[in-house]
Design a protein around this motif. Structure first.
Motif, PDB file in Angstrom:
ATOM      1  N   SER A 187       4.380  -2.831  27.751  1.00 43.47           N
ATOM      2  CA  SER A 187       4.032  -3.434  26.464  1.00 43.47           C
ATOM      3  C   SER A 187       2.597  -3.935  26.541  1.00 43.47           C
ATOM      4  CB  SER A 187       4.978  -4.595  26.143  1.00 43.47           C
ATOM      5  OG  SER A 187       4.787  -5.648  27.042  1.00 43.47           O
ATOM      6  N   PRO A 188       1.969  -4.167  25.387  1.00 40.64           N
ATOM      7  CA  PRO A 188       0.601  -4.706  25.420  1.00 40.64           C
ATOM      8  C   PRO A 188       0.530  -6.059  26.123  1.00 40.64           C
ATOM      9  CG  PRO A 188       1.132  -3.897  23.229  1.00 40.64           C
ATOM     10  CD  PRO A 188       2.392  -3.836  24.032  1.00 40.64           C
ATOM     11  N   LYS A 189       1.563  -6.852  25.991  1.00 46.57           N
ATOM     12  CA  LYS A 189       1.573  -8.171  26.638  1.00 46.57           C
ATOM     13  C   LYS A 189       1.651  -8.040  28.156  1.00 46.57           C
ATOM     14  CE  LYS A 189       4.051 -12.525  26.551  1.00 46.57           C
ATOM     15  NZ  LYS A 189       5.195 -13.257  26.010  1.00 46.57           N
ATOM     16  N   ARG A 190       2.426  -7.085  28.630  1.00 45.05           N
ATOM     17  CA  ARG A 190       2.645  -6.919  30.066  1.00 45.05           C
ATOM     18  C   ARG A 190       1.472  -6.200  30.746  1.00 45.05           C
ATOM     19  NH1 ARG A 190       7.303  -7.663  32.495  1.00 45.05           N
ATOM     20  NH2 ARG A 190       8.379  -7.575  30.513  1.00 45.05           N
ATOM     21  N   LEU A 191       0.955  -5.142  30.116  1.00 45.70           N
ATOM     22  CA  LEU A 191      -0.099  -4.333  30.736  1.00 45.70           C
ATOM     23  C   LEU A 191      -1.496  -4.688  30.257  1.00 45.70           C
ATOM     24  CD1 LEU A 191       1.583  -0.808  30.525  1.00 45.70           C
ATOM     25  CD2 LEU A 191       1.551  -2.374  32.461  1.00 45.70           C
ATOM     26  N   GLY A 192      -1.586  -5.403  29.171  1.00 52.09           N
ATOM     27  CA  GLY A 192      -2.870  -5.629  28.518  1.00 52.09           C
ATOM     28  C   GLY A 192      -3.013  -4.614  27.382  1.00 52.09           C
ATOM     29  N   THR A 193      -3.599  -5.020  26.299  1.00 47.82           N
ATOM     30  CA  THR A 193      -3.647  -4.169  25.106  1.00 47.82           C
ATOM     31  C   THR A 193      -4.366  -2.859  25.368  1.00 47.82           C
ATOM     32  OG1 THR A 193      -3.636  -6.149  23.735  1.00 47.82           O
ATOM     33  CG2 THR A 193      -4.303  -4.110  22.670  1.00 47.82           C
ATOM     34  N   ILE A 253       8.157  -1.797  15.882  1.00 42.95           N
ATOM     35  CA  ILE A 253       9.482  -2.255  15.462  1.00 42.95           C
ATOM     36  C   ILE A 253      10.323  -2.704  16.657  1.00 42.95           C
ATOM     37  CG2 ILE A 253      11.668  -1.493  14.442  1.00 42.95           C
ATOM     38  CD1 ILE A 253       9.945   0.403  12.663  1.00 42.95           C
ATOM     39  N   PHE A 254      10.294  -1.920  17.746  1.00 40.75           N
ATOM     40  CA  PHE A 254      11.247  -2.154  18.832  1.00 40.75           C
ATOM     41  C   PHE A 254      10.711  -2.954  20.018  1.00 40.75           C
ATOM     42  CE2 PHE A 254      13.508   1.256  16.712  1.00 40.75           C
ATOM     43  CZ  PHE A 254      14.805   0.806  16.813  1.00 40.75           C
ATOM     44  N   THR A 255       9.414  -3.039  20.233  1.00 37.11           N
ATOM     45  CA  THR A 255       8.898  -3.767  21.399  1.00 37.11           C
ATOM     46  C   THR A 255       9.345  -5.225  21.434  1.00 37.11           C
ATOM     47  OG1 THR A 255       7.034  -2.268  21.649  1.00 37.11           O
ATOM     48  CG2 THR A 255       6.843  -4.400  22.698  1.00 37.11           C
ATOM     49  N   PRO A 256       9.310  -5.953  20.317  1.00 37.40           N
ATOM     50  CA  PRO A 256       9.815  -7.338  20.385  1.00 37.40           C
ATOM     51  C   PRO A 256      11.296  -7.410  20.787  1.00 37.40           C
ATOM     52  CG  PRO A 256       8.529  -7.032  18.403  1.00 37.40           C
ATOM     53  CD  PRO A 256       8.695  -5.678  19.014  1.00 37.40           C
TER      54      PRO A 256
END
Length: 173
Positions: A105-111, A164-167
């Protein structure tokens, strides 16, 4: 690895979109979204190589059956599943990916790293799919155009699915 209902819902929705909508959608000869690759992209970071290969073969075989082709999706999906971990290590420059767990995810890997990972995975899959579909350089520019346009359309749908699904997937434990 515990598979949550959010993962199952994501895979079912992604495969259903591919089978019911995008396999039957004729926009032109250049546009062929291959959104089912999102299932490989969003597999948990802790997935073993064997699990990735099994998912790649099963996903490719399912798409082959529904698209009416013999082996093309398996040939395109299996290398993407195989090279997912090295691509993550190279593009994300992240050494603890194996022990991290969770989904990319962008939060985990960085955007920037996450977007780079998604683009490389989609383009690699499209390159293999359309390259093996054509198997010649007679219509090279058509191949390049189809690669660019189909990758762009696939990325648009994949990013919509991820929004839609990442959160839901990051909240699922």
């Amino acid at each position: 690895m515990k598979i949550s209902s959010s993962y199952i819902l994501f895979f079912v929705v992604t495969i259903a979109l591919q089978v019911l909508l995008f396999n039957n959608l004729t926009i032109g000869t250049l546009i062929a979204p291959l959104v089912y690759i999102a299932c490989i992209i969003m597999m948990p970071l802790s997935s073993t190589p064997l699990r990735m290969l099994c998912v790649g073969v099963l996903l490719g075989a399912l798409m082959d059956i529904t698209m009416g082709v013999v082996g093309l999706n398996v040939i395109a999906t299996l290398p993407v599943a195989f090279f997912r971990r090295p691509i993550l290590h190279f593009l994300a420059d992240y050494s603890d990916i194996d022990n991290e767990g969770g989904i990319p995810s962008p939060k985990r890997l960085g955007t920037f790293r996450f977007h780079r990972y998604v683009v490389v995975m989609v383009v690699l899959h499209a390159l293999l799919f359309f390259g093996f579909e054509q198997l010649s350089f007679d219509h090279f520019w058509f191949f390049v155009g189809r690669l660019i346009v189909s990758s762009a359309s696939t990325l648009a749908v994949v990013y919509l699915l991820l929004a839609i699904f990442t959160p839901r997937l990051t909240a699922a434990k």
